[in-house]
Design a protein around this motif. Structure first.
Motif, mmCIF file in Angstrom:
data_model
loop_
_atom_site.group_PDB
_atom_site.id
_atom_site.type_symbol
_atom_site.label_atom_id
_atom_site.label_comp_id
_atom_site.label_asym_id
_atom_site.label_seq_id
_atom_site.Cartn_x
_atom_site.Cartn_y
_atom_site.Cartn_z
ATOM 1 N N GLY A 137 -10.270 0.695 83.598
ATOM 2 C CA GLY A 137 -8.963 0.973 83.017
ATOM 3 C C GLY A 137 -8.526 -0.008 81.953
ATOM 4 N N GLU A 138 -9.232 -1.135 81.836
ATOM 5 C CA GLU A 138 -8.907 -2.102 80.785
ATOM 6 C C GLU A 138 -9.391 -1.575 79.432
ATOM 7 O OE1 GLU A 138 -7.136 -4.660 81.397
ATOM 8 O OE2 GLU A 138 -7.474 -5.243 83.483
ATOM 9 N N ILE A 139 -8.731 -2.022 78.369
ATOM 10 C CA ILE A 139 -9.183 -1.680 77.015
ATOM 11 C C ILE A 139 -9.873 -2.911 76.440
ATOM 12 C CG2 ILE A 139 -8.481 -1.015 74.692
ATOM 13 C CD1 ILE A 139 -6.167 0.525 75.937
ATOM 14 N N VAL A 140 -11.174 -2.795 76.221
ATOM 15 C CA VAL A 140 -12.001 -3.922 75.794
ATOM 16 C C VAL A 140 -12.423 -3.720 74.343
ATOM 17 C CG1 VAL A 140 -14.062 -5.289 76.293
ATOM 18 C CG2 VAL A 140 -12.897 -4.079 78.153
ATOM 19 N N PHE A 156 -9.068 -17.396 79.168
ATOM 20 C CA PHE A 156 -9.989 -17.630 78.060
ATOM 21 C C PHE A 156 -11.352 -18.023 78.616
ATOM 22 C CE2 PHE A 156 -5.775 -18.235 76.408
ATOM 23 C CZ PHE A 156 -5.826 -17.698 75.136
ATOM 24 N N THR A 157 -12.383 -17.393 78.069
ATOM 25 C CA THR A 157 -13.755 -17.692 78.485
ATOM 26 C C THR A 157 -14.600 -17.959 77.244
ATOM 27 O OG1 THR A 157 -13.632 -16.319 80.488
ATOM 28 C CG2 THR A 157 -15.829 -16.788 79.608
ATOM 29 N N THR A 158 -15.239 -19.127 77.208
ATOM 30 C CA THR A 158 -16.129 -19.463 76.102
ATOM 31 C C THR A 158 -17.563 -19.474 76.615
ATOM 32 O OG1 THR A 158 -14.389 -20.901 75.221
ATOM 33 C CG2 THR A 158 -16.568 -21.092 74.226
ATOM 34 N N TYR A 187 -0.482 -10.954 79.887
ATOM 35 C CA TYR A 187 -1.648 -10.356 80.530
ATOM 36 C C TYR A 187 -2.750 -10.171 79.496
ATOM 37 C CZ TYR A 187 -4.581 -7.122 83.183
ATOM 38 O OH TYR A 187 -5.635 -6.539 83.834
ATOM 39 N N GLY A 188 -3.959 -10.599 79.838
ATOM 40 C CA GLY A 188 -5.079 -10.369 78.937
ATOM 41 C C GLY A 188 -6.176 -11.387 79.134
ATOM 42 N N HIS A 189 -7.263 -11.180 78.414
ATOM 43 C CA HIS A 189 -8.409 -12.085 78.504
ATOM 44 C C HIS A 189 -9.091 -12.122 77.141
ATOM 45 C CE1 HIS A 189 -11.206 -13.952 81.665
ATOM 46 N NE2 HIS A 189 -11.637 -14.364 80.467
ATOM 47 N N VAL A 190 -9.447 -13.318 76.694
ATOM 48 C CA VAL A 190 -10.165 -13.506 75.433
ATOM 49 C C VAL A 190 -11.502 -14.162 75.742
ATOM 50 C CG1 VAL A 190 -10.184 -14.593 73.160
ATOM 51 C CG2 VAL A 190 -8.022 -13.752 74.124
ATOM 52 N N ILE A 192 -8.697 -6.919 76.826
ATOM 53 C CA ILE A 192 -9.821 -7.859 76.818
ATOM 54 C C ILE A 192 -10.406 -7.878 75.412
ATOM 55 C CG2 ILE A 192 -12.086 -8.464 77.776
ATOM 56 C CD1 ILE A 192 -11.334 -6.913 80.302
ATOM 57 N N LEU A 193 -10.348 -9.035 74.771
ATOM 58 C CA LEU A 193 -10.870 -9.193 73.415
ATOM 59 C C LEU A 193 -12.134 -10.034 73.479
ATOM 60 C CD1 LEU A 193 -10.689 -9.138 70.286
ATOM 61 C CD2 LEU A 193 -9.190 -11.147 70.448
#
Length: 313
Positions: free
Chosen positions: A53-56, A229-231, A178-181, A130-131
């Motif tokens: 359901g997330e938009i990536v 954030f994830t690198t 809300y979100g994730h990069v 999610i970017l």
């Protein structure tokens, strides 16, 4: 009167020392708690949040790691927005996935195009949650052989594009808290590889950008930030960019090129587990941190022993 002033100053000094002691005690307890938590997670694993359901949105989705990320996110139930400057390969990725994907052509070095795209995606698909800033280039040659245009292009794609994507898609994440990069850096951005000097510098910049923006949102949010954030720090990937890999034969079992499928799976797992920093293979970050504790000449000896990298192409 003077005695009272001295007494007051003495008491304030004692209070300040007690406060410092208490803060140091609290910090020590926090450090101990997080060490125990880390050990527990190492043994039992981390919870993986759902992405259905997330938009990536994935940049560089037309080939390599970006394409594999798009396929695997879609298989987990996410709606995938494929972004690439190459219209043909990008549409191939979206068509291969089917109804859970859509393709948009965009040059990520052009800020105006990105902002126009952001409006279009919001209207046609929804808010990106999610970017994944994956797009990058890696010309490989001796430093003095690079042209000025090549160096500018490396930084435009590998660094500035991250800024423009964040400026376009981060505001709605902040608004909704809300979100994730996810951003792809490189082991070259930590250690610095010969024949990849502009690339190494650009990936070091990505590392600094991600660390800084993570800290900024954490300290400025009035409520606890729910934006993660994830690198990712890959070593050498079998994407076609590593045209002439140089691998020490004695260490070949540890330094083989990673497949795009395995790399994408590890990136998604790290994102789902809210891991801030992950290298692929996983031992690289720990190894680099350990080597950095050694004297400088010892670090050089370790680098010479590993004797791996990429030859000029």
């Amino acid at each position: 009167m003077r005695l009272q002033g001295l007494l007051f100053s003495f008491m304030m000094g004692i209070i300040a020392i007690v406060h410092l002691y208490l803060y140091m005690l609290w910090l020590t307890l926090q450090i101990f708690y997080y060490i125990c938590q880390s050990v527990y997670h190492s043994i039992f694993g981390l919870h993986e949040k759902e992405v259905a359901g997330e938009i990536v949105l994935i940049t560089g989705a037309g080939h390599g790691i970006g394409k594999e990320l798009a396929i695997q996110y879609a298989s987990l139930g996410a709606k995938v927005v494929c972004l690439d400057v190459n219209k043909h390969t990008n549409e191939e990725t979206a068509n291969q996935i089917g109804k859970n994907a859509c393709a948009y052509q965009c040059d990520v070095t052009k800020r105006e195009e990105i902002f126009a795209l952001a409006k279009k995606v919001k209207k046609e698909v929804g808010d990106v949650t999610i970017l994944v800033n994956n797009a990058g280039i890696m010309p490989c040659r001796a430093f003095l052989d690079y042209t000025a245009d090549e160096i500018e292009q490396i930084f435009n794609i590998n660094v500035l594009a991250h800024f423009w994507m964040l400026q376009a898609f981060l505001p709605i994440m902040i608004e909704k808290n809300y979100g994730h990069v996810v951003a792809l850096s490189s082991i070259a951005g930590i250690a610095g590889f010969p024949n990849l000097i502009p690339y190494s510098a650009s990936k070091h910049a990505v590392r600094g950008l991600m660390d800084a923006i993570d800290n900024e949102l954490r300290v400025t949010n009035k409520e606890k930030s729910q934006i993660n954030f994830t690198t990712i720090y890959p070593y050498m990937e079998d994407t076609g960019l590593c045209k002439k890999p140089k691998i020490n034969k004695m260490l070949k079992a540890f330094l083989l090129l990673s497949s795009t499928k395995d790399t994408a799976a590890q990136i998604i797992k790290a994102q789902r587990q809210n891991i801030r920093r992950k290298s692929i293979p996983s031992f690289w970050l720990s190894l680099v941190a350990l080597v950095r504790l050694l004297p400088e000449n010892a670090q050089i000896s370790v680098t010479d022993f590993i004797d791996s990298g990429i030859e000029p192409s």
